[in-house]
Design a protein around this motif. Structure first.
Motif, PDB file in Angstrom:
ATOM      1  N   GLY A  11       0.859  -1.199   0.000  1.00 46.72           N
ATOM      2  CA  GLY A  11       0.000   0.000   0.000  1.00 46.72           C
ATOM      3  C   GLY A  11       0.884   1.234   0.000  1.00 46.72           C
ATOM      4  N   SER A  13       1.680   3.498  -2.201  1.00 46.97           N
ATOM      5  CA  SER A  13       1.334   4.786  -2.813  1.00 46.97           C
ATOM      6  C   SER A  13       0.260   5.506  -1.998  1.00 46.97           C
ATOM      7  CB  SER A  13       0.834   4.564  -4.244  1.00 46.97           C
ATOM      8  OG  SER A  13      -0.306   3.726  -4.218  1.00 46.97           O
ATOM      9  N   ARG A  19       2.573   9.806   4.974  1.00 50.09           N
ATOM     10  CA  ARG A  19       2.359  10.704   6.104  1.00 50.09           C
ATOM     11  C   ARG A  19       2.919  10.173   7.412  1.00 50.09           C
ATOM     12  NH1 ARG A  19      -2.012  12.214   8.761  1.00 50.09           N
ATOM     13  NH2 ARG A  19      -3.198  10.435   8.048  1.00 50.09           N
ATOM     14  N   ARG A  42      -0.093  -0.968  -6.794  1.00 51.96           N
ATOM     15  CA  ARG A  42      -0.302  -1.216  -8.232  1.00 51.96           C
ATOM     16  C   ARG A  42       0.232  -0.094  -9.112  1.00 51.96           C
ATOM     17  NH1 ARG A  42      -6.567  -2.048  -7.549  1.00 51.96           N
ATOM     18  NH2 ARG A  42      -6.040  -0.164  -6.417  1.00 51.96           N
ATOM     19  N   ASP A  79       0.159  -6.061  -8.287  1.00 54.37           N
ATOM     20  CA  ASP A  79      -1.248  -6.208  -7.881  1.00 54.37           C
ATOM     21  C   ASP A  79      -1.293  -7.400  -6.933  1.00 54.37           C
ATOM     22  OD1 ASP A  79      -3.915  -6.734  -7.543  1.00 54.37           O
ATOM     23  OD2 ASP A  79      -4.445  -6.209  -9.615  1.00 54.37           O
ATOM     24  N   LEU A  80      -1.602  -7.122  -5.680  1.00 51.31           N
ATOM     25  CA  LEU A  80      -1.510  -8.175  -4.663  1.00 51.31           C
ATOM     26  C   LEU A  80      -2.578  -9.244  -4.829  1.00 51.31           C
ATOM     27  CD1 LEU A  80      -0.706  -5.750  -1.733  1.00 51.31           C
ATOM     28  CD2 LEU A  80       0.844  -7.470  -2.664  1.00 51.31           C
ATOM     29  N   ALA A 103      -0.478  -1.698   4.781  1.00 47.06           N
ATOM     30  CA  ALA A 103      -1.135  -0.370   4.754  1.00 47.06           C
ATOM     31  C   ALA A 103      -2.185  -0.403   3.648  1.00 47.06           C
ATOM     32  CB  ALA A 103      -0.101   0.719   4.508  1.00 47.06           C
ATOM     33  N   LEU A 108      -8.243  -6.565   2.006  1.00 47.18           N
ATOM     34  CA  LEU A 108      -7.110  -7.213   1.334  1.00 47.18           C
ATOM     35  C   LEU A 108      -6.173  -7.951   2.296  1.00 47.18           C
ATOM     36  CD1 LEU A 108      -6.080  -4.464  -1.277  1.00 47.18           C
ATOM     37  CD2 LEU A 108      -7.073  -6.701  -1.764  1.00 47.18           C
ATOM     38  N   GLU A 137      -2.805  -2.919   9.972  1.00 48.90           N
ATOM     39  CA  GLU A 137      -3.395  -1.632  10.365  1.00 48.90           C
ATOM     40  C   GLU A 137      -4.804  -1.838  10.919  1.00 48.90           C
ATOM     41  OE1 GLU A 137      -3.414   1.439  10.977  1.00 48.90           O
ATOM     42  OE2 GLU A 137      -1.313   1.878  10.606  1.00 48.90           O
ATOM     43  N   LYS A 138      -5.268  -0.856  11.641  1.00 49.82           N
ATOM     44  CA  LYS A 138      -6.677  -0.887  12.059  1.00 49.82           C
ATOM     45  C   LYS A 138      -7.539  -0.384  10.910  1.00 49.82           C
ATOM     46  CE  LYS A 138      -8.363   3.324  13.635  1.00 49.82           C
ATOM     47  NZ  LYS A 138      -9.150   4.178  14.347  1.00 49.82           N
ATOM     48  N   PRO A 139      -8.803  -0.648  10.784  1.00 50.31           N
ATOM     49  CA  PRO A 139      -9.579  -1.411  11.748  1.00 50.31           C
ATOM     50  C   PRO A 139      -9.403  -2.926  11.568  1.00 50.31           C
ATOM     51  CG  PRO A 139     -10.978  -0.687   9.943  1.00 50.31           C
ATOM     52  CD  PRO A 139      -9.609  -0.155   9.666  1.00 50.31           C
ATOM     53  N   TYR A 418       4.250   6.196  15.603  1.00 50.97           N
ATOM     54  CA  TYR A 418       4.608   5.181  14.605  1.00 50.97           C
ATOM     55  C   TYR A 418       6.084   4.793  14.681  1.00 50.97           C
ATOM     56  CZ  TYR A 418       0.179   4.675  12.215  1.00 50.97           C
ATOM     57  OH  TYR A 418      -1.114   4.352  11.917  1.00 50.97           O
TER      58      TYR A 418
HETATM   59  N1  NAP Z   1      -4.201   7.246   6.502  1.00 54.31           N
HETATM   60  C1  NAP Z   1      -4.205   7.192   7.805  1.00 54.31           C
HETATM   61  O1  NAP Z   1      -3.866   8.143   8.518  1.00 54.31           O
HETATM   62  C2  NAP Z   1      -4.627   5.914   8.512  1.00 54.31           C
HETATM   63  C3  NAP Z   1      -4.753   5.946   9.911  1.00 54.31           C
HETATM   64  C4  NAP Z   1      -5.095   4.758  10.578  1.00 54.31           C
HETATM   65  C5  NAP Z   1      -5.304   3.605   9.852  1.00 54.31           C
HETATM   66  N2  NAP Z   1      -5.187   3.589   8.504  1.00 54.31           N
HETATM   67  C6  NAP Z   1      -5.394   2.328   7.793  1.00 54.31           C
HETATM   68  O2  NAP Z   1      -4.272   2.063   6.978  1.00 54.31           O
HETATM   69  C7  NAP Z   1      -4.654   1.400   5.784  1.00 54.31           C
HETATM   70  C8  NAP Z   1      -4.171   2.212   4.594  1.00 54.31           C
HETATM   71  O3  NAP Z   1      -4.697   3.521   4.686  1.00 54.31           O
HETATM   72  P1  NAP Z   1      -4.384   4.666   3.606  1.00 54.31           P
HETATM   73  O4  NAP Z   1      -5.053   5.878   4.138  1.00 54.31           O
HETATM   74  O5  NAP Z   1      -2.947   4.710   3.291  1.00 54.31           O
HETATM   75  O6  NAP Z   1      -5.216   4.121   2.349  1.00 54.31           O
HETATM   76  P2  NAP Z   1      -5.068   4.548   0.817  1.00 54.31           P
HETATM   77  O7  NAP Z   1      -4.496   5.925   0.711  1.00 54.31           O
HETATM   78  O8  NAP Z   1      -6.375   4.245   0.191  1.00 54.31           O
HETATM   79  O9  NAP Z   1      -3.979   3.524   0.303  1.00 54.31           O
HETATM   80  C9  NAP Z   1      -4.272   2.183  -0.008  1.00 54.31           C
HETATM   81  C10 NAP Z   1      -3.087   1.609  -0.741  1.00 54.31           C
HETATM   82  O10 NAP Z   1      -3.408   0.285  -1.164  1.00 54.31           O
HETATM   83  C11 NAP Z   1      -2.919   0.096  -2.484  1.00 54.31           C
HETATM   84  N3  NAP Z   1      -3.663  -0.992  -3.106  1.00 54.31           N
HETATM   85  C12 NAP Z   1      -5.013  -1.105  -3.226  1.00 54.31           C
HETATM   86  N4  NAP Z   1      -5.314  -2.262  -3.857  1.00 54.31           N
HETATM   87  C13 NAP Z   1      -4.148  -2.894  -4.127  1.00 54.31           C
HETATM   88  C14 NAP Z   1      -3.805  -4.115  -4.766  1.00 54.31           C
HETATM   89  N5  NAP Z   1      -4.720  -4.954  -5.241  1.00 54.31           N
HETATM   90  N6  NAP Z   1      -2.501  -4.427  -4.857  1.00 54.31           N
HETATM   91  C15 NAP Z   1      -1.554  -3.595  -4.394  1.00 54.31           C
HETATM   92  N7  NAP Z   1      -1.815  -2.427  -3.773  1.00 54.31           N
HETATM   93  C16 NAP Z   1      -3.097  -2.079  -3.652  1.00 54.31           C
HETATM   94  C17 NAP Z   1      -3.145   1.465  -3.110  1.00 54.31           C
HETATM   95  O11 NAP Z   1      -2.283   1.710  -4.185  1.00 54.31           O
HETATM   96  P3  NAP Z   1      -2.622   1.475  -5.745  1.00 54.31           P
HETATM   97  O12 NAP Z   1      -3.976   2.042  -5.992  1.00 54.31           O
HETATM   98  O13 NAP Z   1      -1.499   2.192  -6.400  1.00 54.31           O
HETATM   99  O14 NAP Z   1      -2.556   0.022  -5.904  1.00 54.31           O
HETATM  100  C18 NAP Z   1      -2.677   2.376  -1.975  1.00 54.31           C
HETATM  101  O15 NAP Z   1      -1.278   2.471  -1.964  1.00 54.31           O
HETATM  102  C19 NAP Z   1      -6.181   1.242   5.881  1.00 54.31           C
HETATM  103  O16 NAP Z   1      -6.466  -0.013   6.448  1.00 54.31           O
HETATM  104  C20 NAP Z   1      -6.578   2.348   6.858  1.00 54.31           C
HETATM  105  O17 NAP Z   1      -7.785   2.024   7.527  1.00 54.31           O
HETATM  106  C21 NAP Z   1      -4.848   4.736   7.824  1.00 54.31           C
END
Ligand code: NAP
Length: 486
Positions: A11, A13, A19, A42, A79-80, A103, A108, A137-139, A418
């Protein structure tokens, strides 16, 4: 010599990576920690582009750490959900320990761990220098049943000892200090039970609204977003028995015992759900973009719970969390019982027998002079209130406070959550990560609360954005117990 470990960020990107994860890793690199990073998602990009994108989002104070780490950061488009593509990752895998950081969207988690195992990148029971761990990661699930399903899915491929379920609150210095405060300062030990504590309040107030996450929030709500995880973790640290050692299992065993004893009697009577309404320029929850017009999602929860253990039986634990409250504040208040006999502060003109009778009947309330306040956010502080004699010829007691502020004592505070958690995962210390039975017990409580609301058709109260929540939450305090701290 053991080869350095490798962080696989799945994850890469996404928002979390840029952040939180990369800044934490840059800080660890600046401290001389040796590891490499392989980002996976991806989106097609080269190593150079990935590094340049990350560097552009790096806070200035971490640029030197990032530049130290940058030559060891790589990127692979994958692509995972495609087993063949995961298999190909073996070419970029090092020979040292491997940490897979998921992440990703929770949907997934299971299939990704399965694909990693089938490719041979992640196995059970490898020797210590070739450890392989997964940070999730949560949830972790959205109720007890889904959390159990996810656990079962992950346990098909990896052991509990390899699984690091993150709750970033536990990485915060002040949350860890709850353990230090309780178990180093023996003076509080005899006071820390139903004999001397009248009630405990835990508040997690947020000033912000949805922050662009309406889609996620509207299917989640205050109980699942905050109470089930962060707040119950704080509660467990406040109420747990002393661990025999600081070993991860010793601490986690005590926390889970508290969570298992946590109950709500009569949900309808002892809890409140609410959502914010518009005030000034601030929209109400139902007017927010991305929120269903008939949404029944709560943005506020307050509950009066009990911990059915020998130590705490009968002591209410009042929990409160909401969005769009007046300010950000995370705070624990331990309210101690009053002196057995009220000698002071008799109202002028009231006779001593009348004073006693009024107190006895509950028409007059004794002041609660002793409250220990542990503030976790945004200030990091500890305060203890007590009564002192007001100068003068009358014996009149008035409140005063002893206070300690982390920033005054130590200057600008300490490592972000973190950073500490990633280091612990790297070192194989699971203390600050959640065990499956903790997750189980926390979801049981959250389900009891939400299920109780649905079964009883509990009202959805309203509160104006920027206020401290609905007045119904004040009724969770009985008799002379007082009210919410702020
Ligand atoms: N952001 C926060 O501050 C935060 C805080 C607490 C918890 N979380 C948790 O952390 C996780 C990630 O959060 P996020 O905010 O970073 O989400 P995000 O911005 O939507 O990122 C999701 C990542 O997954 C990748 N992805 C999706 N499908 C994929 C696949 N089939 N194969 C490979 N990569 C794939 C996406 O990249 P591509 O589209 O390029 O594949 C992207 O890099 C979630 O579970 C969220 O609940 C986030």
């Amino acid at each position: 010599m053991t080869p350095p470990p490798q962080f696989f960020i799945l994850g890469a990107s996404g928002d979390l990576t840029a952040r939180k994860l990369i800044p934490a890793l840059a800080s660890l690199a600046r401290q001389g920690r040796e590891f490499s990073v392989l980002g996976l998602s991806r989106s097609p990009k080269t190593d150079e582009i990935f590094r340049a994108e990350l560097r552009a989002r790096m806070p200035d104070e971490l640029l030197d750490g990032f530049d130290t780490l940058a030559p060891r950061i790589g990127y692979q488009s994958v692509d995972l959900s495609e087993a063949g593509q995961v298999e190909a990752l073996r070419e970029r895998a090092g020979a040292g320990g491997r940490l897979f950081y998921l992440a990703l969207k929770p949907e997934l988690f299971g299939s990704t761990v399965e694909a990693l195992c089938q490719s041979g990148l992640l196995c059970r029971g490898v020797d210590e220098s070739h450890w392989q761990r997964v940070v999730v990661e949560k949830p972790f699930g959205h109720d007890l049943a889904s959390a159990r399903r996810l656990n079962a899915e992950l346990h098909k491929f990896i052991d509990e000892e390899q699984l690091y379920r993150i709750d970033h609150y536990l990485g915060k210095e002040t949350v860890q200090n709850l353990l230090g405060f309780r178990f180093h300062n023996a003076i509080f030990d005899p006071l820390w039970s139903r004999h001397h504590v009248e009630l405990v309040q835990i508040t997690v107030a947020e000033e912000l609204g949805l922050g662009g996450r309406a889609g996620y929030y509207d299917t989640t709500g205050a109980v699942r977003d905050m109470l089930q995880n962060h707040m119950l973790q704080i509660l467990a640290l406040i109420a747990m028995e002393p661990p025999a050692t600081l070993a991860a299992e010793s601490i986690r065993n005590q926390k889970v015992a508290v969570l298992r004893g946590l109950h709500l009697h009569d949900v309808g009577h002892n809890s409140v759900r609410a959502r914010y309404t518009a005030r000034g320029d601030t929209r109400g929850y139902l007017e927010e973009e991305g929120v269903a017009t008939d949404s029944m999602t709560e943005t506020y929860v307050a509950a009066r719970a009990e911990v059915a253990t020998w130590r705490w039986s009968g002591v209410p634990f009042l929990l409160r969390h909401g969005k769009r409250l007046p300010r950000k504040n995370t705070e624990v208040r331990i309210q101690f019982r009053t002196a057995p006999l009220q000698l002071f502060n008799r109202p002028e003109g009231m006779s001593e027998p009348d004073f006693r009778a009024q107190l006895e009947a509950g028409n007059l309330c004794q002041v609660r002079p002793n409250v220990l306040t542990l503030t976790l956010q945004p200030r990091e502080a500890i305060g203890l209130s007590f009564g002192v004699k007001r100068p003068g010829n009358v014996m009149q007691m008035t409140p005063a406070e002893l206070s300690f502020d982390y920033r005054d004592q130590f200057g600008e505070t300490t490592a972000p959550a973190y950073e500490r958690l990633l280091l612990d995962a790297l070192l194989g210390d699971q203390t600050l990560f959640l065990r499956s039975d903790e997750i189980d017990a926390s979801w049981r409580f959250a389900d009891e609360l939400r299920g109780g609301w649905d079964a009883a058709g509990a009202p959805m109260h309203e509160y104006a954005a920027g206020s401290w929540g609905p007045s119904a939450a004040d009724d969770l305090f009985y008799g002379c117990e007082g009210g919410w701290g702020v």
